[in-house]
Design a protein around this motif. Structure first.
Motif, PDB file in Angstrom:
ATOM      1  N   PHE A 124       0.846  -1.272  -0.050  1.00  0.00           N
ATOM      2  CA  PHE A 124       0.029   0.117  -0.005  1.00  0.00           C
ATOM      3  C   PHE A 124       0.809   1.119  -0.024  1.00  0.00           C
ATOM      4  CE2 PHE A 124      -1.829   3.414   2.764  1.00  0.00           C
ATOM      5  CZ  PHE A 124      -2.926   3.685   1.921  1.00  0.00           C
ATOM      6  N   PHE A 125       1.916   1.354   0.716  1.00  0.00           N
ATOM      7  CA  PHE A 125       2.780   2.364   0.971  1.00  0.00           C
ATOM      8  C   PHE A 125       3.648   2.548  -0.302  1.00  0.00           C
ATOM      9  CE2 PHE A 125       1.478   2.603   5.103  1.00  0.00           C
ATOM     10  CZ  PHE A 125       1.774   3.949   5.642  1.00  0.00           C
ATOM     11  N   LEU A 126       3.902   1.568  -1.104  1.00  0.00           N
ATOM     12  CA  LEU A 126       4.623   1.391  -2.244  1.00  0.00           C
ATOM     13  C   LEU A 126       3.841   2.166  -3.218  1.00  0.00           C
ATOM     14  CD1 LEU A 126       6.990   0.714  -4.155  1.00  0.00           C
ATOM     15  CD2 LEU A 126       5.513  -1.564  -4.553  1.00  0.00           C
ATOM     16  N   LEU A 127       2.443   2.091  -3.298  1.00  0.00           N
ATOM     17  CA  LEU A 127       1.484   2.561  -4.230  1.00  0.00           C
ATOM     18  C   LEU A 127       1.515   4.120  -3.827  1.00  0.00           C
ATOM     19  CD1 LEU A 127      -0.423   2.719  -6.810  1.00  0.00           C
ATOM     20  CD2 LEU A 127      -2.299   2.036  -4.994  1.00  0.00           C
ATOM     21  N   VAL A 128       1.538   4.286  -2.501  1.00  0.00           N
ATOM     22  CA  VAL A 128       1.290   5.734  -2.028  1.00  0.00           C
ATOM     23  C   VAL A 128       2.824   6.581  -2.574  1.00  0.00           C
ATOM     24  CG1 VAL A 128       1.653   7.433   0.008  1.00  0.00           C
ATOM     25  CG2 VAL A 128       0.074   5.536   0.044  1.00  0.00           C
ATOM     26  N   ALA A 136      -4.372  20.440   2.915  1.00  0.00           N
ATOM     27  CA  ALA A 136      -3.710  19.279   3.629  1.00  0.00           C
ATOM     28  C   ALA A 136      -3.175  19.371   4.854  1.00  0.00           C
ATOM     29  CB  ALA A 136      -2.954  18.431   2.912  1.00  0.00           C
ATOM     30  N   ALA A 137      -2.315  20.571   5.030  1.00  0.00           N
ATOM     31  CA  ALA A 137      -1.638  21.106   6.262  1.00  0.00           C
ATOM     32  C   ALA A 137      -2.706  21.595   6.989  1.00  0.00           C
ATOM     33  CB  ALA A 137      -0.491  22.449   5.847  1.00  0.00           C
ATOM     34  N   ALA A 174      -5.287  14.374  -0.586  1.00  0.00           N
ATOM     35  CA  ALA A 174      -5.122  13.213   0.159  1.00  0.00           C
ATOM     36  C   ALA A 174      -3.549  12.645  -0.295  1.00  0.00           C
ATOM     37  CB  ALA A 174      -6.094  12.173  -0.366  1.00  0.00           C
ATOM     38  N   ILE A 175      -2.917  12.821  -1.356  1.00  0.00           N
ATOM     39  CA  ILE A 175      -1.920  12.415  -1.749  1.00  0.00           C
ATOM     40  C   ILE A 175      -0.733  13.240  -0.696  1.00  0.00           C
ATOM     41  CG2 ILE A 175       0.109  12.230  -3.396  1.00  0.00           C
ATOM     42  CD1 ILE A 175      -1.877  11.813  -5.337  1.00  0.00           C
ATOM     43  N   ILE A 176      -0.908  14.656  -0.597  1.00  0.00           N
ATOM     44  CA  ILE A 176      -0.033  15.454   0.038  1.00  0.00           C
ATOM     45  C   ILE A 176      -0.284  14.809   1.857  1.00  0.00           C
ATOM     46  CG2 ILE A 176       0.458  17.527   0.946  1.00  0.00           C
ATOM     47  CD1 ILE A 176      -0.566  18.521  -1.574  1.00  0.00           C
ATOM     48  N   ASP A 177      -1.436  14.737   2.113  1.00  0.00           N
ATOM     49  CA  ASP A 177      -1.922  14.107   3.348  1.00  0.00           C
ATOM     50  C   ASP A 177      -1.008  12.919   3.701  1.00  0.00           C
ATOM     51  OD1 ASP A 177      -3.628  12.722   5.431  1.00  0.00           O
ATOM     52  OD2 ASP A 177      -4.655  14.638   5.140  1.00  0.00           O
ATOM     53  N   ASP A 178      -1.193  11.871   2.583  1.00  0.00           N
ATOM     54  CA  ASP A 178      -0.276  10.631   2.617  1.00  0.00           C
ATOM     55  C   ASP A 178       0.951  10.802   2.972  1.00  0.00           C
ATOM     56  OD1 ASP A 178      -2.436   8.982   2.655  1.00  0.00           O
ATOM     57  OD2 ASP A 178      -2.215   8.501   0.513  1.00  0.00           O
ATOM     58  N   LEU A 179       1.667  12.001   2.280  1.00  0.00           N
ATOM     59  CA  LEU A 179       2.966  12.150   2.620  1.00  0.00           C
ATOM     60  C   LEU A 179       3.279  12.620   3.956  1.00  0.00           C
ATOM     61  CD1 LEU A 179       5.991  12.852   1.334  1.00  0.00           C
ATOM     62  CD2 LEU A 179       5.171  15.043   0.575  1.00  0.00           C
ATOM     63  N   GLY A 180       2.332  13.804   4.392  1.00  0.00           N
ATOM     64  CA  GLY A 180       2.442  14.057   5.825  1.00  0.00           C
ATOM     65  C   GLY A 180       2.204  12.865   6.616  1.00  0.00           C
ATOM     66  N   TRP A 212      -1.912  11.935  18.888  1.00  0.00           N
ATOM     67  CA  TRP A 212      -2.211  13.009  18.120  1.00  0.00           C
ATOM     68  C   TRP A 212      -2.312  13.150  16.707  1.00  0.00           C
ATOM     69  CZ3 TRP A 212       1.001  15.143  14.510  1.00  0.00           C
ATOM     70  CH2 TRP A 212       2.180  14.501  14.812  1.00  0.00           C
ATOM     71  N   ALA A 213      -1.792  12.164  16.161  1.00  0.00           N
ATOM     72  CA  ALA A 213      -1.466  11.957  14.599  1.00  0.00           C
ATOM     73  C   ALA A 213      -2.822  11.335  14.138  1.00  0.00           C
ATOM     74  CB  ALA A 213      -0.378  11.543  14.101  1.00  0.00           C
ATOM     75  N   ILE A 214      -3.512  10.569  14.886  1.00  0.00           N
ATOM     76  CA  ILE A 214      -4.512   9.642  14.404  1.00  0.00           C
ATOM     77  C   ILE A 214      -5.517   9.960  13.522  1.00  0.00           C
ATOM     78  CG2 ILE A 214      -6.253   7.865  15.039  1.00  0.00           C
ATOM     79  CD1 ILE A 214      -4.522   7.416  17.746  1.00  0.00           C
ATOM     80  N   PRO A 215      -6.052  11.180  13.956  1.00  0.00           N
ATOM     81  CA  PRO A 215      -7.362  11.758  13.064  1.00  0.00           C
ATOM     82  C   PRO A 215      -6.741  12.786  11.928  1.00  0.00           C
ATOM     83  CG  PRO A 215      -7.027  13.302  15.225  1.00  0.00           C
ATOM     84  CD  PRO A 215      -6.024  12.051  15.306  1.00  0.00           C
ATOM     85  N   ALA A 216      -5.496  12.872  11.865  1.00  0.00           N
ATOM     86  CA  ALA A 216      -4.847  13.790  10.781  1.00  0.00           C
ATOM     87  C   ALA A 216      -4.820  13.204   9.150  1.00  0.00           C
ATOM     88  CB  ALA A 216      -3.030  14.077  11.318  1.00  0.00           C
ATOM     89  N   ALA A 217      -5.087  11.897   9.043  1.00  0.00           N
ATOM     90  CA  ALA A 217      -4.956  11.433   7.703  1.00  0.00           C
ATOM     91  C   ALA A 217      -6.468  11.365   7.038  1.00  0.00           C
ATOM     92  CB  ALA A 217      -4.277  10.023   7.949  1.00  0.00           C
TER      93      ALA A 217
END
Length: 390
Positions: free
Chosen positions: A69-73, A99-100, A158-164, A124-129
């Motif tokens: 999954f992360f490879l595709l991301v 996204a930020a 969502a792609i920038i969100d995934d990068l974060g 804290w990061a759980i609801p960030a994605a």
């Protein structure tokens, strides 16, 4: 003459299959809840924790399958930044700032509910994605009521969100480091970069070294799924010798080869393995505990405030324009849908908390927040009048 026509990326050419994958993920999550609260619950949890090759089944799913999954991301991030919707700063600014804001505000909302408890604040990061498959699945139900520009905006966000999320996992959710394995992983990564520099276009050498990189990363204490992103960033985007256009580059070939497997196998298996919550003995007050309440509020309230507020501010200040043919109500509806954080939120929750009770509380909050975001987002967009063509 050799064609230089750009070829759309997997997420932009396969909106239909991605949306279908999101709808399938919804069904799988519901099935997991049903099984976990049925006479099959014992077998369900037993299989997930059965040892296989040094790890239990759940760990193989979360550390092994999710690396794909992360490879595709990673492939999507590289593709969009170099030759896609994020290839210029003018295209990056609106989804980038949105996204930020959509990561910062939910984190602050979550922390506000924790009362300074250090044991729970690490979530804290759980609801960030944002879960792109789920969100596009909802949009697919609305058809032409949502302009394509907003679907592209959501995908880019969502792609920038995934990068974060990848950076957060790398810097904040890494356990004790084994230096020998980390050094070996660095050597494997250097080999991948060298192959890229030497213009190696065959995928097999990258995948073999990538598998070694995954194992060394797993042993090092850094989460193994990050090896998937590192591998993706070394896959060449240029065309292979003799190819007609860049659509036949190694990156495109690999991206389109694994996208259906990720959408219809990897993510559904992850969802089925992690969405099962037993409601036996669970009261409504359990949802009001700091962790589930913080996660649900962060996803449902924090995401829409952060995303919509960022877009509104940028447009009002003249730094960006609204996505083409979209209304403010439609933008708000998509902002609410960004609160669907199923896959990545569950994944970060497993990294943030080792306590099984807190993991279950996280799942409860993720499901509650995601269901609220999906329902309200769909209702808003369903009633939003389209912008006149003129």
């Amino acid at each position: 003459m050799t064609s230089t026509r750009r070829h759309p990326s997997a997420l932009r050419t396969l909106f239909e299959s991605e949306s279908a994958g999101g709808l399938m993920l919804m069904g799988v999550a519901a099935l997991a809840l049903l099984v976990a609260n049925s006479p099959l619950a014992g077998a369900y949890f037993t299989v997930l924790h059965a040892p296989v090759g040094g790890l239990d089944v759940l760990h193989w799913i979360n550390d092994g399958l999710m690396a794909v999954f992360f490879l595709l991301v990673g492939l999507e991030i590289k593709r969009e930044v170099i030759d896609g919707e994020l290839s210029t700063w003018s295209r990056r600014i609106l989804p980038g700032v949105a996204a930020a804001g959509g990561m910062l505000v939910p984190a602050l909302v979550f922390l506000a509910f924790q009362g300074g408890d250090p044991k729970t604040m690490q979530g804290w990061a759980i609801p960030a994605a944002t879960d792109i498959a789920f969100a596009l699945g909802i949009l697919s139900l609305l058809g032409s009521r949502v302009p394509v520009s907003l679907k592209v905006f959501l995908t880019a966000l969502a792609i920038i969100d995934d990068l974060g999320a990848v950076l957060i996992i790398a810097f904040f959710y890494t356990s004790d480091i084994a230096l020998w394995a980390l050094a070996g992983a660095a050597v494997a990564l250097a080999a991948l970069i060298a192959m890229n520099r030497m213009k190696v276009s065959a995928l097999a050498p990258y995948l073999v070294v990538g598998a070694v990189l995954w194992w060394l990363t797993q042993q090092s204490g850094v989460h193994a799924t990050l090896a998937g992103v590192a591998l993706a960033l070394t896959i060449p985007l240029r065309r292979t010798p003799g190819a007609r256009d860049d659509a036949h580059s190694p990156l495109h070939i690999l991206e389109h080869a694994i996208q259906p497997w990720v959408a219809f196998l990897v993510v559904p298996i992850f969802g089925f393995a992690n969405a099962g919550i037993s409601f036996a003995g669970l009261s409504f007050s359990a949802l009001l505990a700091p962790v589930p309440l913080g996660v649900a509020a962060g996803l449902f309230l924090g995401k829409q405030i952060g995303v919509f507020g960022s877009v509104w501010l940028l447009v009002r200040l003249g730094f960006a324009e609204r996505p083409g043919r979209s209304t403010w109500r439609q933008i708000y509806g998509v902002s609410v849908l960004c609160g669907i954080g199923f896959t990545m939120s569950l994944f970060i929750g497993l990294l943030a908390f080792k306590n099984p009770e807190l993991q279950e509380a996280t799942k409860l909050g993720v499901l509650a927040g995601s269901v609220l975001a999906a329902g309200f987002g769909w209702a808003i967009l369903r009633k939003a009048p389209p912008r006149p063509k003129s």
